[in-house]
Design a protein around this motif. Structure first.
Motif, PDB file in Angstrom:
ATOM      1  N   PRO A   1      44.630  37.472  39.799  1.00 40.96           N
ATOM      2  CA  PRO A   1      44.106  38.374  40.718  1.00 40.96           C
ATOM      3  C   PRO A   1      42.606  38.805  40.410  1.00 40.96           C
ATOM      4  CG  PRO A   1      46.019  39.654  39.285  1.00 40.96           C
ATOM      5  CD  PRO A   1      45.771  38.123  38.892  1.00 40.96           C
ATOM      6  N   ARG A   2      41.818  39.160  41.058  1.00 40.53           N
ATOM      7  CA  ARG A   2      40.389  39.852  40.768  1.00 40.53           C
ATOM      8  C   ARG A   2      40.645  40.755  39.862  1.00 40.53           C
ATOM      9  NH1 ARG A   2      34.910  39.934  43.275  1.00 40.53           N
ATOM     10  NH2 ARG A   2      34.296  41.932  43.184  1.00 40.53           N
ATOM     11  N   ALA A   3      41.786  41.819  39.998  1.00 37.31           N
ATOM     12  CA  ALA A   3      41.956  43.144  39.146  1.00 37.31           C
ATOM     13  C   ALA A   3      42.021  42.700  37.709  1.00 37.31           C
ATOM     14  CB  ALA A   3      43.296  43.567  39.859  1.00 37.31           C
ATOM     15  N   LEU A   4      42.508  41.437  37.423  1.00 36.29           N
ATOM     16  CA  LEU A   4      42.685  40.882  35.930  1.00 36.29           C
ATOM     17  C   LEU A   4      40.865  41.227  35.409  1.00 36.29           C
ATOM     18  CD1 LEU A   4      44.234  39.950  33.660  1.00 36.29           C
ATOM     19  CD2 LEU A   4      43.783  37.646  34.423  1.00 36.29           C
ATOM     20  N   VAL A   5      40.181  40.409  36.115  1.00 36.85           N
ATOM     21  CA  VAL A   5      38.924  40.492  35.614  1.00 36.85           C
ATOM     22  C   VAL A   5      38.399  42.028  35.626  1.00 36.85           C
ATOM     23  CG1 VAL A   5      36.733  39.452  36.100  1.00 36.85           C
ATOM     24  CG2 VAL A   5      38.629  38.338  36.196  1.00 36.85           C
ATOM     25  N   GLU A   6      38.484  42.769  36.705  1.00 31.76           N
ATOM     26  CA  GLU A   6      37.968  44.032  36.784  1.00 31.76           C
ATOM     27  C   GLU A   6      38.585  44.832  35.412  1.00 31.76           C
ATOM     28  OE1 GLU A   6      39.069  45.195  40.538  1.00 31.76           O
ATOM     29  OE2 GLU A   6      37.435  44.307  41.671  1.00 31.76           O
ATOM     30  N   ASP A   7      39.768  44.869  35.383  1.00 36.93           N
ATOM     31  CA  ASP A   7      40.385  45.434  34.173  1.00 36.93           C
ATOM     32  C   ASP A   7      39.759  45.094  32.800  1.00 36.93           C
ATOM     33  OD1 ASP A   7      41.907  46.711  35.801  1.00 36.93           O
ATOM     34  OD2 ASP A   7      43.857  45.602  35.483  1.00 36.93           O
TER      35      ASP A   7
ATOM     36  N   LEU B   1      29.375  42.478  38.481  1.00 39.15           N
ATOM     37  CA  LEU B   1      30.494  41.618  38.680  1.00 39.15           C
ATOM     38  C   LEU B   1      30.254  40.348  39.374  1.00 39.15           C
ATOM     39  CD1 LEU B   1      33.680  41.117  38.047  1.00 39.15           C
ATOM     40  CD2 LEU B   1      34.216  42.386  39.949  1.00 39.15           C
ATOM     41  N   GLU B   2      29.384  40.791  40.433  1.00 33.77           N
ATOM     42  CA  GLU B   2      29.144  39.974  41.595  1.00 33.77           C
ATOM     43  C   GLU B   2      28.037  38.774  40.722  1.00 33.77           C
ATOM     44  OE1 GLU B   2      29.145  42.956  42.028  1.00 33.77           O
ATOM     45  OE2 GLU B   2      30.964  42.673  43.240  1.00 33.77           O
ATOM     46  N   HIS B   3      27.193  39.294  39.914  1.00 28.79           N
ATOM     47  CA  HIS B   3      26.338  38.260  39.413  1.00 28.79           C
ATOM     48  C   HIS B   3      26.764  37.561  38.377  1.00 28.79           C
ATOM     49  CE1 HIS B   3      22.247  37.235  37.535  1.00 28.79           C
ATOM     50  NE2 HIS B   3      22.894  37.625  36.274  1.00 28.79           N
ATOM     51  N   ILE B   4      27.775  38.036  37.398  1.00 27.83           N
ATOM     52  CA  ILE B   4      28.217  37.131  36.298  1.00 27.83           C
ATOM     53  C   ILE B   4      28.888  36.155  36.806  1.00 27.83           C
ATOM     54  CG2 ILE B   4      30.358  38.446  36.175  1.00 27.83           C
ATOM     55  CD1 ILE B   4      28.214  36.995  32.967  1.00 27.83           C
ATOM     56  N   GLY B   5      29.453  36.054  38.025  1.00 30.56           N
ATOM     57  CA  GLY B   5      30.384  35.009  38.452  1.00 30.56           C
ATOM     58  C   GLY B   5      31.807  34.947  37.888  1.00 30.56           C
ATOM     59  N   ALA B   6      32.687  36.203  37.996  1.00 28.64           N
ATOM     60  CA  ALA B   6      33.636  36.179  37.347  1.00 28.64           C
ATOM     61  C   ALA B   6      34.781  35.092  37.337  1.00 28.64           C
ATOM     62  CB  ALA B   6      34.596  37.664  37.811  1.00 28.64           C
ATOM     63  N   SER B   7      34.685  34.609  38.759  1.00 24.84           N
ATOM     64  CA  SER B   7      35.471  33.335  38.896  1.00 24.84           C
ATOM     65  C   SER B   7      35.418  32.123  38.298  1.00 24.84           C
ATOM     66  CB  SER B   7      35.768  32.920  40.250  1.00 24.84           C
ATOM     67  OG  SER B   7      34.341  32.573  40.794  1.00 24.84           O
ATOM     68  N   LEU B   8      33.943  32.043  37.490  1.00 26.84           N
ATOM     69  CA  LEU B   8      33.606  31.056  36.803  1.00 26.84           C
ATOM     70  C   LEU B   8      34.542  30.884  35.278  1.00 26.84           C
ATOM     71  CD1 LEU B   8      29.615  30.830  36.732  1.00 26.84           C
ATOM     72  CD2 LEU B   8      31.534  29.335  37.773  1.00 26.84           C
ATOM     73  N   THR B   9      34.949  32.379  34.857  1.00 29.71           N
ATOM     74  CA  THR B   9      35.633  32.631  33.819  1.00 29.71           C
ATOM     75  C   THR B   9      37.121  32.085  33.999  1.00 29.71           C
ATOM     76  OG1 THR B   9      34.464  34.543  33.062  1.00 29.71           O
ATOM     77  CG2 THR B   9      36.680  34.380  32.221  1.00 29.71           C
ATOM     78  N   LEU B  10      37.748  31.889  35.183  1.00 33.05           N
ATOM     79  CA  LEU B  10      39.073  31.697  35.450  1.00 33.05           C
ATOM     80  C   LEU B  10      39.299  30.397  35.905  1.00 33.05           C
ATOM     81  CD1 LEU B  10      40.024  34.929  37.487  1.00 33.05           C
ATOM     82  CD2 LEU B  10      40.646  34.200  35.238  1.00 33.05           C
TER      83      LEU B  10
END
Length: 312
Positions: free
Chosen positions: A192-198, A214-223
């Motif tokens: 979940p997105r909450a994992l990245v946010e935490d 969070l929007e700039h870094i592209g958290a989904s790239l990490t996942l």
């Protein structure tokens, strides 16, 4: 009956695996679409490396941390450094849009060699080398292996010395030849997105994550599967390399600037920066009160001053 149950379980497992694979591939494709490359590519010995170049002046390389990508710097820091430097930010292997070198976990030496060769090919044979967190360990290796080509080191919350507490077992699982693909696919499909946010909350504490980060870094790239697995392999194999290279730090005689958050619990200064500052003979150490594992966002004035000193 037992055979029937086994068959049913096998079908369910296959279906579950199929669903995970489908969702993982869909999420990975969405991440690549939503957060495409922001820079250019250069191929070094068959490996495609993603980079961004900004500004003019003395060359300054930026190397990001574990699980991140060069967007961590382009959020705000690289633009400020580019006012007086030619800033070259790289994605490390398996992160962002730089390809992996192999599936064994790229060593610090291999990563330093790849990024050094890319910097040379771009026309900057001598540079200030900056590294954040895991990237700091790569920067230190760069300086050890290419001292005459290293004008200075800019270390931000850098991993530098051996630690006692083991990393999360997830890294070992992600590095495993069997568990790695399973974990990578599962996390890529269902995390979940909450994992990245935490995770970001713990990294930036006691400060908040900057607005829009969070929007700039592209958290989904990490996942994405490739990054989860590459990061797991690299972090899982880091400690023995740090134990080896930390014995060589007295060899470093170029100017070194250490900037570390006093409240950093991810890479504690008592284990890393405090020790490193005593291992070097040409070092300026700035410990920033009230800042955790995020000096590149919350101590930018100190970083700009350090970069200026290294450029003299």
């Amino acid at each position: 009956m037992i055979r029937k149950l086994a068959t049913t379980a096998g079908v369910a497992l296959a279906l579950g695996s199929g669903v995970a694979s489908y969702k993982s591939a869909r999420n990975d494709a969405r991440a690549n679409r939503d957060y495409p490359p922001v820079g250019q590519f250069i191929t070094i010995n068959g490996t495609r490396v993603h980079y961004v170049v900004e500004g003019s002046g003395p060359a300054l390389v930026l190397i990001h941390g574990a699980g991140g990508n060069l967007r961590d710097f382009t959020f705000s820091l690289s633009e400020k450094l580019a006012e007086n430097h030619t800033v070259i930010a790289f994605d490390r292997p398996g992160h962002g849009f730089t390809e992996i070198l192999h599936e064994k976990g790229e060593s610090l030496a291999e990563q330093a060699a790849l990024l050094k060769a890319a910097t040379d090919a771009l026309g900057y044979p001598r540079a200030i080398v900056g590294g954040y967190s895991f990237g700091g360990a790569v920067a230190l290796r760069w300086a050890l292996d290419y001292p005459s080509a290293t004008q200075g080191l800019l270390l931000m919350n850098a991993v530098s010395n051996p630690w006692v507490l083991p990393p999360s077992k997830l890294y070992a699982l992600a590095a495993g030849p069997v568990t790695g693909p399973l974990l990578g696919t599962t996390l890529s499909a269902f995390a979940p997105r909450a994992l990245v946010e935490d995770t970001l909350t713990s990294i930036f504490a006691p400060k908040p994550a900057p607005k829009g980060y969070l929007e700039h870094i592209g958290a989904s790239l990490t996942l994405r599967k490739i990054t989860l697995r590459a990061n797991g392999r690299q972090v899982n194999g880091l400690l023995p390399q740090i134990e080896e290279q930390s014995l060589r730090y007295p060899e470093l005689h170029m100017p070194v600037e250490i900037i570390h958050g006093a409240e950093d619990v991810t890479v504690p200064p008592s284990v890393h920066a405090d020790v490193l500052s005593k291992q070097l003979d040409n070092v300026t150490y700035t410990k920033v009160k009230g800042v955790g594992h995020s000096v590149h966002h919350y101590a930018q004035d100190e970083i700009l001053a350090a970069a200026h000193r290294l450029s003299q």
